[in-house]
Design an enzyme around this catalytic site. Sequence first.
Site, PDB file in Angstrom:
ATOM      1  N   GLU A 174     -10.737  -0.382  -3.054  1.00 55.83           N
ATOM      2  CA  GLU A 174     -11.130   0.700  -2.140  1.00 55.83           C
ATOM      3  C   GLU A 174     -12.229   1.552  -2.741  1.00 55.83           C
ATOM      4  O   GLU A 174     -12.457   1.555  -3.946  1.00 55.83           O
ATOM      5  CB  GLU A 174      -9.941   1.594  -1.803  1.00 55.83           C
ATOM      6  CG  GLU A 174      -9.004   1.918  -2.961  1.00 55.83           C
ATOM      7  CD  GLU A 174      -9.605   2.466  -4.213  1.00 55.83           C
ATOM      8  OE1 GLU A 174     -10.345   3.475  -4.113  1.00 55.83           O
ATOM      9  OE2 GLU A 174      -9.353   1.931  -5.315  1.00 55.83           O
ATOM     10  N   GLU A 317     -11.772   0.639  -6.948  1.00 56.34           N
ATOM     11  CA  GLU A 317     -12.667  -0.380  -6.353  1.00 56.34           C
ATOM     12  C   GLU A 317     -12.014  -1.753  -6.296  1.00 56.34           C
ATOM     13  O   GLU A 317     -12.593  -2.692  -5.769  1.00 56.34           O
ATOM     14  CB  GLU A 317     -13.986  -0.513  -7.148  1.00 56.34           C
ATOM     15  CG  GLU A 317     -14.848   0.724  -7.187  1.00 56.34           C
ATOM     16  CD  GLU A 317     -16.122   0.534  -8.035  1.00 56.34           C
ATOM     17  OE1 GLU A 317     -16.361  -0.579  -8.541  1.00 56.34           O
ATOM     18  OE2 GLU A 317     -16.872   1.510  -8.179  1.00 56.34           O
TER      19      GLU A 317
END
Lengths: 355, 355
Positions: A174, A317
């Site tokens: 994310e 991430e």
Amino acid sequence: MSLFEEVCKGIRPPDYESMEKASKRLDSLIKPIGSLGELEQIAIKLAGITGAIHNEINRKCMIVMSADNGICEEGVSACPQSITALQTVNILKGLAGISALSKHAKSDVKVVDIGINANINYSGLIKRKVRMGTANMSKGPAMSRDEAVKAIETGIEIVKELVKEGYNLLGTGEMGIGNTSTSSAILIAFTGIEADKVIGKGAGMTDEGYEAKKSIIMKALELNKPDKNDAIDVLSKVGGLDIAGMAGCFLSAAYYRTPIVIDGFISAAAALLAYKINPLVKEYMIPSHISAEPGYTYIMEHIGLKPFLDLNMRLGEGTGCPIAFNIIEASTHIINDMATFDELDINNDFLVDIR
Amino acid sequence: MSLFEEVCKGIRPPDYESMEKASKRLDSLIKPIGSLGELEQIAIKLAGITGAIHNEINRKCMIVMSADNGICEEGVSACPQSITALQTVNILKGLAGISALSKHAKSDVKVVDIGINANINYSGLIKRKVRMGTANMSKGPAMSRDEAVKAIETGIEIVKELVKEGYNLLGTGEMGIGNTSTSSAILIAFTGIEADKVIGKGAGMTDEGYEAKKSIIMKALELNKPDKNDAIDVLSKVGGLDIAGMAGCFLSAAYYRTPIVIDGFISAAAALLAYKINPLVKEYMIPSHISAEPGYTYIMEHIGLKPFLDLNMRLGEGTGCPIAFNIIEASTHIINDMATFDELDINNDFLVDIR
């Protein structure tokens, strides 16, 4: 029946018979029983997921859900909200941590705009914006129930497409400034755990900022009163669109019997949400690294999963996933390539003399 | 000056200037400072080892030292001694755990007969037998001082050859029934730690067998009285030829400024021995996984290294190393492939609208 309901109700238990067979094969390999530890457990889990004892990872994909969080306007992050959009583009450009690690792992990266508070045009971006970031949860619900379900369904659809394209190992990541706050709120809402134990400082936050972050999260919980027995209520009131999208990925991967890897705290919060919707998803999830964010470990204990990488990472991430991909692939090589005692050539001609 | 002395005295400190530069570059990458944790620490360590900030792993090699231990005749292992020879051949045949994991990691495997108690003819085996297994250390020294030094020099020479062939990432493994006993004896000899805390059950041992193993190890230590301030004394009296060979590999890798990975307990015992000979070797060693053998963690604490894989593995053969290879390679991609803030294209045309 909605797509969301169809997937949630359609998740089946793992294939216990194949797990048993995989376990037997592992016990027959030329090594002390159980001595390859988690590698064996992963191989067994893969058998339960796919129904095959011998698995091969063909195509790998990281799914990065990007979205903004309205709570940012309360100053819960040391970074400005615009970083979400900028870093999303950096991932697409191949310049970010998840880009470098995915390339090394020979994994593709799909980046989804599921709710960035900016309109981005960049090649490769999957545009599935549910709304321009969530609302400020300290002043009301982050999003509506319909939006929460739509974001989950977005994750469901993306995994469906990836599975159709032949990907058989997925990872969840994310990008969303403020998402340690939403993840903490979800964890507290579901478990009632004390704020001090789960809320982390995030990246580069002062002591004052940290205290303010905690009180804002508690304020959001007190105001919205999420019902811990209704996962969509928790998600819509104190969650985020990135978390919703990843939760959809976990549910969909379980539905399509595809292994999916959990990254750090935010990804784990999404895993917890999916687990609260249907606990069977646990059987399809593979954890990766112990995040340096304090809430992470509580989530893993709650779900009953144990990470195997201790790299002191806290980037997000999805960066833990590509590293775990390699270990998951290693587990397939153990069960596929090692010999069993029965298969050994017992012709010992090469031994001139064993004393 | 002997080869052993030349290498021991020739080990230099890491290149602190390059480490500082690598650290600065890592801090300038587009991520929160330090958020890639151990990946960053490994990248810094590689800079210290090679003197270059940007490193690339070209060729990887596992070195497996095979040797027998005279202590086996006391029944310290659940396996017969002949397994050392048989499993050495299985590794060469590509059937063992280290074979499967090395192949996956695109690493070569070199298997060295440094003291197997059998004469083996098998293609690929590096024949450097120092003696036909060690003597029974519960009745006297395991080997002479000269033999201990010769076995260390064997490891030194093998690494020298590998470095010349272009290998720039090495791993250490072993095959030798009874070598958890010699490793435990070395650890106790150096640190004085209690036997209960470090001696493991090994593979498939009964409670009775375990008690007997502990008392035999203590008997060997009492009889031989190794001098903890003389590493060669410890090695020759209560060590093994596999451990000696691996210690030579660690010393040689440090001398030739090449990163070398520690596997589990036996490999860690060899690392401890090398560290006692010259503490600078620590700067060239990279740990891999937390072995399920209890003595492992004490050694890591003593040397001051922290493993990053928690896979509950206890197979030996070097099996933790190929998994770590991938993570070490990942660290090079972080520092080589991620962008710095300065390098970013600040043209934000793609952003139609940042709110």
